[in-house]
Motif scaffolding. Structure first.
Motif, short mmCIF file in Angstrom:
data_model
loop_
_atom_site.label_atom_id
_atom_site.label_comp_id
_atom_site.label_asym_id
_atom_site.label_seq_id
_atom_site.Cartn_x
_atom_site.Cartn_y
_atom_site.Cartn_z
N GLY A 28 32.47 -47.35 -83.69
CA GLY A 28 32.28 -46.54 -82.61
C GLY A 28 33.19 -45.28 -82.86
N LEU A 29 33.84 -45.21 -81.61
CA LEU A 29 35.04 -44.08 -81.68
C LEU A 29 36.23 -44.96 -81.64
CD1 LEU A 29 33.85 -41.88 -78.73
CD2 LEU A 29 33.83 -41.63 -81.02
N ALA A 70 37.91 -32.85 -86.86
CA ALA A 70 37.37 -32.66 -85.61
C ALA A 70 37.23 -31.68 -85.29
CB ALA A 70 38.06 -33.62 -84.54
N GLU A 102 43.78 -38.67 -78.06
CA GLU A 102 43.35 -39.79 -78.72
C GLU A 102 44.69 -40.52 -78.89
OE1 GLU A 102 40.22 -36.77 -79.58
OE2 GLU A 102 42.54 -36.76 -79.66
N GLU A 123 41.94 -44.22 -81.71
CA GLU A 123 40.78 -43.57 -80.95
C GLU A 123 40.36 -42.36 -81.73
OE1 GLU A 123 41.83 -42.42 -76.92
OE2 GLU A 123 41.93 -44.57 -76.44
N PRO A 125 38.17 -38.63 -82.76
CA PRO A 125 37.72 -37.65 -81.69
C PRO A 125 36.20 -37.98 -81.82
CG PRO A 125 38.93 -36.90 -83.58
CD PRO A 125 38.87 -38.36 -83.62
N HIS A 126 35.36 -37.63 -80.89
CA HIS A 126 33.90 -37.64 -80.82
C HIS A 126 33.40 -36.98 -82.16
CE1 HIS A 126 33.86 -33.66 -78.94
NE2 HIS A 126 32.57 -33.28 -79.42
N ASP A 127 33.59 -36.30 -82.58
CA ASP A 127 33.03 -35.55 -83.78
C ASP A 127 33.81 -35.94 -85.05
OD1 ASP A 127 35.31 -34.21 -83.04
OD2 ASP A 127 34.18 -32.01 -83.17
#
Length: 169
Positions: A28-29, A70, A102, A123, A125-127
């Motif tokens: 996932g992230l 990102a 992050e 962690e 970044p979402h993108d």
């Protein structure tokens, strides 16, 4: 899990490092990483234990680095064998540097007579899309070597856009 090799910059003496691999896996992230240095590891200066926590200027000594694209920029993570870490967000190559949200967690340092490994989780970044991996190695006599997946410029430059050569799984 994926495994890649880091290579010294052409102007860097490997200082007894025979092999440098990074194992990584995305969940996932989160990105799990294991940096493995093999060779004459007693020639390397390993930062003293400092405990978990955010700190600056880690790259001035032996340090493992992760760069992740990102949005229009990227996030840089510095992972020190001391237990300290840092993360910075950039708008472009060395432009707009600021502390990133992050975080990194160093999971441990282990080794044997001819290898040392640092395990960490970061962690993402979402993108997050592309990845660059690198390291700075300091010797016991203060010499530095610069390791990366790719060295696209004449001098060591881990921020170079052409260093981001891996697609994140």
């Amino acid at each position: 899990m994926q495994t890649v090799s880091l290579h010294p910059h052409p102007d860097s003496d490997p200082h007894g490092v025979d092999r440098f691999e990074v194992h990584f896996e995305r969940d996932g992230l989160l990105l799990w990483l294991r940096f493995v240095v093999e060779g004459e590891i007693d020639r390397i200066t390993w930062p003293a234990e400092a405990g978990q926590g955010r700190a600056d200027d880690l790259w001035r000594h032996t340090c493992f680095e992760v760069f992740v694209t990102a949005d229009a920029g990227y996030v840089e993570y510095n992972l020190s064998p001391s237990g300290q870490w840092a993360s910075y967000r950039f708008d472009g190559p060395r432009v707009g540097m600021r502390r990133a949200d992050e975080v990194a967690t160093l999971l441990g340092l282990d080794g044997a007579f001819d290898m040392v490994a640092l395990e960490a989780r970061i962690e993402l970044p979402h993108d997050a899309a592309r990845l660059a991996l690198s390291a700075v190695i300091e010797t016991s006599v203060g010499e530095m070597s610069y390791w990366a997946l790719a060295h696209p410029s004449g001098k060591p430059d881990f921020h170079h856009p052409d260093s981001f050569i891996l697609d994140l799984p």
